[in-house]
Design an enzyme around this catalytic site. Structure first.
Site, PDB file in Angstrom:
ATOM      1  N   HIS A 299       4.607  73.227  -6.627  1.00  0.00           N
ATOM      2  CA  HIS A 299       4.096  74.249  -5.914  1.00  0.00           C
ATOM      3  C   HIS A 299       2.716  74.703  -6.546  1.00  0.00           C
ATOM      4  CE1 HIS A 299       8.599  74.669  -5.918  1.00  0.00           C
ATOM      5  NE2 HIS A 299       8.499  74.631  -5.031  1.00  0.00           N
TER       6      HIS A 299
ATOM      7  N   HIS B 263       5.269  83.363  -2.725  1.00  0.00           N
ATOM      8  CA  HIS B 263       5.924  82.067  -2.706  1.00  0.00           C
ATOM      9  C   HIS B 263       5.098  81.497  -3.879  1.00  0.00           C
ATOM     10  CE1 HIS B 263       6.306  77.685  -2.124  1.00  0.00           C
ATOM     11  NE2 HIS B 263       7.274  77.965  -1.296  1.00  0.00           N
TER      12      HIS B 263
ATOM     13  N   GLU C 133       3.644  78.770  -4.524  1.00  0.00           N
ATOM     14  CA  GLU C 133       2.635  78.088  -4.107  1.00  0.00           C
ATOM     15  C   GLU C 133       1.196  78.938  -3.786  1.00  0.00           C
ATOM     16  OE1 GLU C 133       0.424  75.338  -0.433  1.00  0.00           O
ATOM     17  OE2 GLU C 133       2.860  75.306  -0.692  1.00  0.00           O
TER      18      GLU C 133
ATOM     19  N   SER D  31      13.538  77.229  -0.147  1.00  0.00           N
ATOM     20  CA  SER D  31      12.690  76.284   0.313  1.00  0.00           C
ATOM     21  C   SER D  31      11.830  76.672   1.550  1.00  0.00           C
ATOM     22  CB  SER D  31      13.360  74.863   0.876  1.00  0.00           C
ATOM     23  OG  SER D  31      12.437  73.974   1.431  1.00  0.00           O
TER      24      SER D  31
END
EC number: 1.17.7.4
Length: 321
Positions: free
Chosen positions: A87, A137, A139, A235
Protein backbone atom coordinates in the site's frame (compact mmCIF):
# COMPACT_ATOMS: atom_id res chain seq x y z
CA UNK A 1 -37.91 -15.83 -7.77
CA UNK A 2 -38.44 -19.14 -9.62
CA UNK A 3 -37.10 -22.20 -7.86
CA UNK A 4 -34.12 -23.88 -9.54
CA UNK A 5 -34.87 -27.06 -11.53
CA UNK A 6 -33.15 -30.27 -10.44
CA UNK A 7 -31.42 -33.13 -12.24
CA UNK A 8 -32.12 -36.86 -11.73
CA UNK A 9 -29.90 -36.90 -8.67
CA UNK A 10 -32.09 -34.29 -7.05
CA UNK A 11 -29.41 -31.59 -7.15
CA UNK A 12 -30.71 -28.18 -8.10
CA UNK A 13 -29.20 -26.51 -11.13
CA UNK A 14 -27.19 -23.34 -10.58
CA UNK A 15 -25.59 -21.15 -13.21
CA UNK A 16 -22.34 -19.48 -12.16
CA UNK A 17 -20.91 -16.50 -14.02
CA UNK A 18 -17.22 -16.50 -13.23
CA UNK A 19 -15.56 -13.10 -13.66
CA UNK A 20 -12.26 -12.73 -15.50
CA UNK A 21 -9.96 -11.22 -14.54
CA UNK A 22 -10.28 -11.76 -10.81
CA UNK A 23 -7.99 -12.32 -7.85
CA UNK A 24 -4.30 -11.50 -7.54
CA UNK A 25 -2.89 -8.58 -9.49
CA UNK A 26 0.78 -8.08 -10.38
CA UNK A 27 1.36 -5.72 -7.45
CA UNK A 28 -0.04 -8.20 -4.93
CA UNK A 29 1.99 -11.07 -6.39
CA UNK A 30 5.13 -8.93 -6.20
CA UNK A 31 4.49 -7.97 -2.57
CA UNK A 32 3.81 -11.52 -1.40
CA UNK A 33 6.90 -12.75 -3.24
CA UNK A 34 8.96 -10.08 -1.49
CA UNK A 35 8.07 -11.55 1.92
CA UNK A 36 8.61 -15.12 0.74
CA UNK A 37 11.98 -14.24 -0.79
CA UNK A 38 13.09 -12.43 2.36
CA UNK A 39 12.16 -15.44 4.51
CA UNK A 40 14.07 -17.73 2.15
CA UNK A 41 17.14 -15.47 2.10
CA UNK A 42 17.35 -14.45 5.76
CA UNK A 43 15.22 -16.96 7.64
CA UNK A 44 12.51 -16.02 10.14
CA UNK A 45 11.58 -13.72 11.59
CA UNK A 46 11.06 -11.19 8.82
CA UNK A 47 9.13 -8.12 9.92
CA UNK A 48 6.40 -6.62 7.75
CA UNK A 49 5.05 -3.13 8.35
CA UNK A 50 1.27 -3.38 8.04
CA UNK A 51 -0.51 -6.30 6.34
CA UNK A 52 1.49 -6.97 3.19
CA UNK A 53 -1.83 -7.08 1.31
CA UNK A 54 -5.33 -6.90 2.73
CA UNK A 55 -6.26 -10.56 2.83
CA UNK A 56 -6.66 -12.63 5.98
CA UNK A 57 -5.60 -15.91 4.36
CA UNK A 58 -2.45 -14.48 2.78
CA UNK A 59 -1.40 -12.85 6.04
CA UNK A 60 -2.02 -16.00 8.09
CA UNK A 61 -0.02 -18.15 5.66
CA UNK A 62 2.94 -15.76 5.84
CA UNK A 63 2.69 -15.66 9.64
CA UNK A 64 2.97 -19.44 9.67
CA UNK A 65 6.15 -19.13 7.58
CA UNK A 66 7.73 -16.71 10.06
CA UNK A 67 6.56 -13.23 9.05
CA UNK A 68 5.83 -10.86 11.93
CA UNK A 69 3.35 -8.09 11.13
CA UNK A 70 3.81 -4.76 12.88
CA UNK A 71 2.42 -1.24 12.58
CA UNK A 72 5.41 0.64 13.98
CA UNK A 73 9.05 0.19 12.98
CA UNK A 74 10.03 0.49 16.64
CA UNK A 75 8.56 -3.01 17.10
CA UNK A 76 11.24 -4.46 14.81
CA UNK A 77 14.90 -4.97 15.78
CA UNK A 78 17.33 -3.08 13.57
CA UNK A 79 19.21 -6.23 12.59
CA UNK A 80 16.26 -8.00 10.93
CA UNK A 81 14.78 -7.36 7.46
CA UNK A 82 11.66 -5.19 7.25
CA UNK A 83 9.24 -5.37 4.33
CA UNK A 84 7.09 -2.32 3.60
CA UNK A 85 3.59 -3.26 2.45
CA UNK A 86 2.13 -2.99 -1.05
CA UNK A 87 0.00 0.00 0.00
CA UNK A 88 3.00 2.31 0.35
CA UNK A 89 4.43 4.16 3.33
CA UNK A 90 4.96 7.82 4.23
CA UNK A 91 8.42 9.28 3.68
CA UNK A 92 8.80 9.47 7.45
CA UNK A 93 8.80 5.66 7.63
CA UNK A 94 11.59 5.41 5.05
CA UNK A 95 13.55 8.10 6.90
CA UNK A 96 13.12 6.29 10.24
CA UNK A 97 14.33 3.03 8.71
CA UNK A 98 17.36 4.76 7.19
CA UNK A 99 18.19 6.39 10.54
CA UNK A 100 18.38 2.94 12.12
CA UNK A 101 20.24 1.48 9.11
CA UNK A 102 17.53 -1.15 8.75
CA UNK A 103 17.50 -3.68 5.92
CA UNK A 104 14.41 -2.56 3.99
CA UNK A 105 12.53 -4.34 1.23
CA UNK A 106 10.04 -1.90 -0.26
CA UNK A 107 7.10 -3.90 -1.65
CA UNK A 108 5.04 -0.81 -2.52
CA UNK A 109 3.07 -1.48 -5.69
CA UNK A 110 4.72 0.33 -8.62
CA UNK A 111 1.36 1.90 -9.48
CA UNK A 112 1.13 3.34 -5.96
CA UNK A 113 4.71 4.56 -6.37
CA UNK A 114 3.48 6.42 -9.47
CA UNK A 115 0.94 8.30 -7.33
CA UNK A 116 3.63 9.01 -4.73
CA UNK A 117 5.89 10.48 -7.42
CA UNK A 118 3.05 12.63 -8.78
CA UNK A 119 2.32 13.93 -5.29
CA UNK A 120 5.97 14.80 -4.57
CA UNK A 121 6.38 16.42 -7.98
CA UNK A 122 3.25 18.56 -7.63
CA UNK A 123 4.18 19.66 -4.12
CA UNK A 124 7.71 20.55 -5.26
CA UNK A 125 6.22 22.73 -7.99
CA UNK A 126 4.11 24.63 -5.48
CA UNK A 127 0.79 23.01 -6.30
CA UNK A 128 -1.62 22.15 -3.51
CA UNK A 129 -2.67 18.52 -4.01
CA UNK A 130 -6.25 17.26 -3.70
CA UNK A 131 -6.13 13.53 -2.99
CA UNK A 132 -9.28 11.58 -3.88
CA UNK A 133 -9.44 8.61 -1.53
CA UNK A 134 -10.69 7.07 1.71
CA UNK A 135 -9.54 8.47 5.04
CA UNK A 136 -7.41 6.12 7.09
CA UNK A 137 -6.62 3.70 4.28
CA UNK A 138 -2.88 2.93 4.39
CA UNK A 139 -2.46 3.91 0.75
CA UNK A 140 -3.95 7.32 1.49
CA UNK A 141 -1.79 7.71 4.60
CA UNK A 142 1.29 6.85 2.55
CA UNK A 143 0.41 9.24 -0.26
CA UNK A 144 -0.32 12.14 2.06
CA UNK A 145 3.03 11.42 3.72
CA UNK A 146 4.89 12.13 0.48
CA UNK A 147 4.46 15.90 0.84
CA UNK A 148 4.95 18.42 3.65
CA UNK A 149 2.16 18.65 6.21
CA UNK A 150 -0.71 20.77 4.90
CA UNK A 151 0.29 20.32 1.26
CA UNK A 152 -2.36 17.67 0.57
CA UNK A 153 -6.13 17.82 1.20
CA UNK A 154 -8.22 14.65 1.21
CA UNK A 155 -11.44 14.56 -0.84
CA UNK A 156 -13.59 11.51 -0.10
CA UNK A 157 -16.97 12.21 -1.67
CA UNK A 158 -18.78 14.33 -4.26
CA UNK A 159 -20.00 16.49 -1.39
CA UNK A 160 -16.39 17.01 -0.33
CA UNK A 161 -15.48 17.96 -3.89
CA UNK A 162 -18.25 20.56 -3.95
CA UNK A 163 -17.21 22.01 -0.59
CA UNK A 164 -13.39 21.80 -0.54
CA UNK A 165 -11.67 25.15 -0.20
CA UNK A 166 -7.97 24.74 -1.00
CA UNK A 167 -5.41 27.49 -0.49
CA UNK A 168 -5.14 30.10 -3.23
CA UNK A 169 -2.69 29.15 -5.94
CA UNK A 170 -2.08 26.30 -8.40
CA UNK A 171 -3.81 22.95 -7.78
CA UNK A 172 -3.33 19.33 -8.75
CA UNK A 173 -5.22 16.12 -8.00
CA UNK A 174 -4.25 12.47 -7.57
CA UNK A 175 -6.36 9.47 -6.59
CA UNK A 176 -6.12 6.31 -4.55
CA UNK A 177 -5.52 3.38 -6.90
CA UNK A 178 -8.36 1.15 -5.63
CA UNK A 179 -11.39 3.44 -5.89
CA UNK A 180 -14.64 2.86 -7.73
CA UNK A 181 -13.89 3.97 -11.29
CA UNK A 182 -17.31 5.59 -11.66
CA UNK A 183 -17.28 7.32 -8.26
CA UNK A 184 -13.77 8.68 -8.77
CA UNK A 185 -14.67 9.98 -12.24
CA UNK A 186 -17.61 11.92 -10.81
CA UNK A 187 -15.48 13.46 -8.05
CA UNK A 188 -12.81 14.45 -10.57
CA UNK A 189 -15.49 15.92 -12.85
CA UNK A 190 -16.65 18.17 -10.00
CA UNK A 191 -13.10 19.24 -9.18
CA UNK A 192 -12.44 20.13 -12.82
CA UNK A 193 -15.68 22.13 -13.01
CA UNK A 194 -14.85 24.06 -9.86
CA UNK A 195 -11.13 24.45 -10.59
CA UNK A 196 -10.67 24.50 -14.39
CA UNK A 197 -6.89 24.97 -14.14
CA UNK A 198 -6.35 21.96 -11.86
CA UNK A 199 -3.59 19.60 -13.03
CA UNK A 200 -4.18 15.86 -13.16
CA UNK A 201 -2.20 12.74 -14.05
CA UNK A 202 -1.67 11.94 -17.71
CA UNK A 203 -3.23 8.54 -17.11
CA UNK A 204 -5.77 7.59 -14.45
CA UNK A 205 -4.27 6.73 -11.07
CA UNK A 206 -6.82 3.95 -10.58
CA UNK A 207 -4.85 0.82 -11.33
CA UNK A 208 -5.50 -1.52 -14.26
CA UNK A 209 -6.46 -4.37 -11.93
CA UNK A 210 -9.10 -2.35 -10.10
CA UNK A 211 -10.55 -1.11 -13.41
CA UNK A 212 -10.56 -4.56 -15.01
CA UNK A 213 -12.14 -6.31 -12.03
CA UNK A 214 -14.87 -3.69 -11.82
CA UNK A 215 -15.53 -4.04 -15.57
CA UNK A 216 -15.88 -7.82 -15.13
CA UNK A 217 -18.18 -7.35 -12.13
CA UNK A 218 -20.44 -5.16 -14.27
CA UNK A 219 -20.73 -7.99 -16.79
CA UNK A 220 -21.60 -10.78 -14.34
CA UNK A 221 -24.04 -8.75 -12.25
CA UNK A 222 -27.11 -7.95 -14.41
CA UNK A 223 -29.95 -10.29 -13.48
CA UNK A 224 -27.86 -12.30 -11.01
CA UNK A 225 -29.64 -13.40 -7.86
CA UNK A 226 -26.37 -12.93 -5.98
CA UNK A 227 -22.81 -11.81 -6.70
CA UNK A 228 -20.19 -13.21 -4.36
CA UNK A 229 -16.95 -11.24 -4.03
CA UNK A 230 -14.16 -13.25 -2.43
CA UNK A 231 -12.08 -10.87 -0.34
CA UNK A 232 -11.38 -9.55 3.14
CA UNK A 233 -13.20 -6.59 4.73
CA UNK A 234 -10.03 -4.48 4.89
CA UNK A 235 -9.62 -4.70 1.11
CA UNK A 236 -10.77 -1.48 -0.55
CA UNK A 237 -10.83 -2.93 -4.06
CA UNK A 238 -12.90 -5.92 -2.87
CA UNK A 239 -15.49 -3.70 -1.20
CA UNK A 240 -15.75 -1.62 -4.37
CA UNK A 241 -16.57 -4.81 -6.32
CA UNK A 242 -19.61 -5.32 -4.09
CA UNK A 243 -20.75 -1.75 -4.78
CA UNK A 244 -20.12 -2.19 -8.51
CA UNK A 245 -22.14 -5.40 -8.70
CA UNK A 246 -25.12 -3.86 -6.94
CA UNK A 247 -25.01 -0.78 -9.17
CA UNK A 248 -24.83 -3.01 -12.25
CA UNK A 249 -28.03 -4.89 -11.43
CA UNK A 250 -27.31 -7.77 -9.06
CA UNK A 251 -30.22 -8.47 -6.74
CA UNK A 252 -27.74 -8.95 -3.93
CA UNK A 253 -23.95 -8.82 -3.50
CA UNK A 254 -21.79 -9.89 -0.58
CA UNK A 255 -18.15 -9.82 0.46
CA UNK A 256 -16.99 -13.28 1.55
CA UNK A 257 -13.72 -13.68 3.44
CA UNK A 258 -14.00 -17.39 4.25
CA UNK A 259 -15.76 -19.54 1.60
CA UNK A 260 -16.16 -22.41 4.04
CA UNK A 261 -18.54 -20.28 6.13
CA UNK A 262 -20.98 -19.48 3.33
CA UNK A 263 -24.55 -20.70 3.96
CA UNK A 264 -25.43 -22.79 0.91
CA UNK A 265 -29.07 -22.87 2.00
CA UNK A 266 -29.27 -19.20 1.08
CA UNK A 267 -29.05 -20.26 -2.60
CA UNK A 268 -32.07 -22.56 -2.43
CA UNK A 269 -34.14 -20.39 -4.78
CA UNK A 270 -31.27 -18.97 -6.82
CA UNK A 271 -30.85 -19.65 -10.53
CA UNK A 272 -27.82 -17.52 -11.40
CA UNK A 273 -24.97 -16.16 -9.32
CA UNK A 274 -21.85 -14.21 -10.14
CA UNK A 275 -18.46 -14.95 -8.64
CA UNK A 276 -15.35 -12.78 -8.52
CA UNK A 277 -12.44 -12.02 -6.22
CA UNK A 278 -10.61 -8.89 -5.13
CA UNK A 279 -7.06 -8.19 -6.25
CA UNK A 280 -5.60 -9.46 -2.95
CA UNK A 281 -7.61 -12.70 -2.78
CA UNK A 282 -5.88 -15.98 -3.75
CA UNK A 283 -7.49 -18.17 -6.42
CA UNK A 284 -7.60 -21.12 -4.01
CA UNK A 285 -10.47 -19.38 -2.21
CA UNK A 286 -12.46 -19.18 -5.44
CA UNK A 287 -11.77 -22.88 -6.04
CA UNK A 288 -12.88 -23.72 -2.49
CA UNK A 289 -16.14 -21.88 -3.00
CA UNK A 290 -16.80 -23.57 -6.36
CA UNK A 291 -16.07 -26.99 -4.84
CA UNK A 292 -18.64 -26.35 -2.11
CA UNK A 293 -21.18 -25.29 -4.71
CA UNK A 294 -20.47 -28.38 -6.86
CA UNK A 295 -21.10 -30.68 -3.91
CA UNK A 296 -24.59 -29.22 -3.50
CA UNK A 297 -25.68 -28.09 -6.97
CA UNK A 298 -25.41 -29.15 -10.58
CA UNK A 299 -23.29 -26.28 -11.85
CA UNK A 300 -23.11 -24.60 -15.20
CA UNK A 301 -20.05 -22.33 -15.19
CA UNK A 302 -19.58 -19.54 -17.71
CA UNK A 303 -16.38 -17.50 -17.66
CA UNK A 304 -17.14 -13.87 -18.48
CA UNK A 305 -13.98 -12.06 -19.55
CA UNK A 306 -13.76 -8.27 -19.51
CA UNK A 307 -10.03 -7.91 -20.19
CA UNK A 308 -6.85 -9.92 -20.62
CA UNK A 309 -4.00 -9.18 -18.21
CA UNK A 310 -0.31 -9.81 -18.81
CA UNK A 311 1.25 -7.28 -16.42
CA UNK A 312 4.34 -8.44 -14.51
CA UNK A 313 6.42 -6.25 -12.18
CA UNK A 314 10.09 -6.64 -11.39
CA UNK A 315 10.82 -8.07 -7.91
CA UNK A 316 11.13 -5.68 -4.98
CA UNK A 317 14.72 -4.63 -4.43
CA UNK A 318 16.43 -5.43 -1.17
CA UNK A 319 18.64 -2.63 0.14
CA UNK A 320 20.05 -1.66 3.50
CA UNK A 321 18.89 1.62 5.00
Amino acid sequence: MIASSADKSGRARLAVRLAAPRGFCAGVERAIRAVEDALAAYGPPVYVRHEIVHNTHVVNRLKAMGAVFIEDLDAAPADRPVVLSAHGSPRAVHDAAAARNMHVIDATCPLVQKVHAETRRNAARGRHVLLVGHAGHPEVVGTMGQAPEGAVTLVETCADAEAVSPPAGPLAYVTQTTLSVDDAAEIVRILKRRFPAIEGPRRSDICYATSNRQAAAKRIAPGADLVVVIGSPASSNSRRLVDTALAAGAARAILLDAPETFDLDSLEDAQTIGLTAGASAPEVLVETFLARLAARFRLTIETVEAAAEDVVFKPAMMAAG
